[in-house]
Design a protein around this motif. Sequence first.
Motif, mmCIF file in Angstrom:
data_model
loop_
_atom_site.group_PDB
_atom_site.id
_atom_site.type_symbol
_atom_site.label_atom_id
_atom_site.label_comp_id
_atom_site.label_asym_id
_atom_site.label_seq_id
_atom_site.Cartn_x
_atom_site.Cartn_y
_atom_site.Cartn_z
ATOM 1 N N ASP A 277 4.541 80.805 18.220
ATOM 2 C CA ASP A 277 4.399 79.725 18.737
ATOM 3 C C ASP A 277 4.117 78.424 17.786
ATOM 4 O OD1 ASP A 277 3.754 81.158 21.035
ATOM 5 O OD2 ASP A 277 1.646 81.255 20.910
ATOM 6 N N THR A 278 3.944 78.750 16.694
ATOM 7 C CA THR A 278 3.874 77.499 15.766
ATOM 8 C C THR A 278 5.309 77.143 15.390
ATOM 9 O OG1 THR A 278 1.821 78.404 14.503
ATOM 10 C CG2 THR A 278 3.256 76.708 13.288
ATOM 11 N N ILE A 283 9.753 73.294 16.325
ATOM 12 C CA ILE A 283 10.887 72.942 16.856
ATOM 13 C C ILE A 283 10.879 71.634 17.850
ATOM 14 C CG2 ILE A 283 12.764 73.821 18.297
ATOM 15 C CD1 ILE A 283 12.648 76.314 16.947
ATOM 16 N N GLN A 284 9.997 71.938 18.886
ATOM 17 C CA GLN A 284 9.874 71.074 19.806
ATOM 18 C C GLN A 284 9.344 69.572 19.255
ATOM 19 O OE1 GLN A 284 9.286 73.424 23.830
ATOM 20 N NE2 GLN A 284 7.280 72.236 23.101
ATOM 21 N N ASP A 289 12.878 63.631 20.402
ATOM 22 C CA ASP A 289 13.576 62.668 20.932
ATOM 23 C C ASP A 289 15.059 63.137 21.204
ATOM 24 O OD1 ASP A 289 14.557 63.258 18.430
ATOM 25 O OD2 ASP A 289 14.889 61.098 17.733
ATOM 26 N N ASN A 290 15.129 64.490 21.571
ATOM 27 C CA ASN A 290 16.821 64.925 21.798
ATOM 28 C C ASN A 290 16.610 66.155 22.997
ATOM 29 O OD1 ASN A 290 16.079 67.460 20.690
ATOM 30 N ND2 ASN A 290 16.900 66.445 18.635
ATOM 31 N N GLU A 291 17.636 66.757 23.115
ATOM 32 C CA GLU A 291 17.776 67.637 24.196
ATOM 33 C C GLU A 291 16.760 68.979 24.026
ATOM 34 O OE1 GLU A 291 21.624 68.372 21.808
ATOM 35 O OE2 GLU A 291 20.155 66.839 22.402
ATOM 36 N N ASP A 294 12.295 70.487 24.833
ATOM 37 C CA ASP A 294 11.768 71.328 25.960
ATOM 38 C C ASP A 294 12.419 72.910 25.240
ATOM 39 O OD1 ASP A 294 14.353 71.350 26.679
ATOM 40 O OD2 ASP A 294 14.078 71.038 28.650
ATOM 41 N N TYR A 295 12.593 72.977 24.063
ATOM 42 C CA TYR A 295 12.961 74.187 23.588
ATOM 43 C C TYR A 295 12.135 75.414 24.068
ATOM 44 C CZ TYR A 295 15.155 77.759 20.425
ATOM 45 O OH TYR A 295 15.754 78.812 19.893
ATOM 46 N N ALA A 296 10.775 75.308 24.083
ATOM 47 C CA ALA A 296 10.029 76.828 24.443
ATOM 48 C C ALA A 296 9.855 76.709 25.936
ATOM 49 C CB ALA A 296 8.619 76.302 23.890
#
Length: 389
Positions: A277-278, A283-284, A289-291, A294-296
Amino acid sequence: ILMENKKKSMNIRKIKKQVKGITLIALVVTIIVLLILAGVALSLTVGNNGLFRRAENAANTWQMAEQNEQKEMEQAGNFLDDYTSEYNKATTVAYAKQLNKPFENDTTITDDLDNEVRIPAGFKIAQDSATVVEDGIVIEDKDGNQFVWIPVSVPNEENGGKTPIHTNTGDITIDYTRIDFGKQYGSYSDYSEAMPTDEIESVNANGGYYIGRYEAGDGSSTEFRTSATEGTVVIKKNKIPYNWITRANAESKATEMATVQEYTTATTKLVSSYAWDTALDFIQKVNSDNEHSDYATSSPEGNYSETNYGNGLIRTGQTTPVSNIYDMGGNLLEYTTESYSIEYSRYVLRGGYYGSSYDTLPAGNRSYGTGVAISRSGFRVTLYCSTES
């Protein structure tokens, strides 16, 4: 007769005189020649180009050559010492990357934005590593296994807060914690894990930890697995993902990796929910400011059924990396040390897999299972630096 005898006697005396004269001249000539030879010999021996002077010059030349050689050896030794010392005291990621040599001791260096990064002994900065934390600092062991640095904000005595993580868009705070990303089977409260003491101690002492750049791969196989088999764990690009593994075996192999690879100070573990989770939180936040912000929860960076990678299992490192990390949301579900509340299905897997939808099973997803070996489950290794300074 007397007159003839007298005449003969006078001739004999005359001849003897002549002989004496010749002998004396020969003697004088001989002496002169000897004197000349002696002079020449003396000149050759003690003159400016004499043997003694030449011998003396040769001795001096030899001594000077020996001194020069010693000096050159000392200079070479000093250069080597300076080079080694300079490398072991390298203060930046960029310079350590340029030198391309493993550190002899645990060393703290900084990235281009002055974030501190702890490098364990025996590791070097990978040649395709970023030089800023937000883009992924990659370290590599002697066999090419790679890990990515995840910085963590730790208590800061100077300001009473936590150490900020510097990024190109501003400072952020990263806590070592479990996070509810709202993507799981059942309720988030059904999942649990106590804070691993050894992990938090390492994180607080070093300001972060490392997560495998890739899913664990099978270094012994060249073809995709079709059943549960043994193999060598590697964390490298273009390897067969280590699937068909039980939860117990995944934990064992992850822990044993440090011993197998002969790490002198670092330890390895199966990824915990805190580490997973960390890493996603990091990463998020650095991609806010990019695509990939919402990686998670809904990022298509993987081989989901809706992407160009298709819905089949692929080798490690083929998809698009985010902060230099691959496949946290795809390829294989990954076993962690987290637990689910139902006893017979208490083993937790994270992320999505090759046949899933990235909206349904993104990187932050929590799934549960019995811990048996199946085709779509694998694991990821984390690495922690020593707490000793």
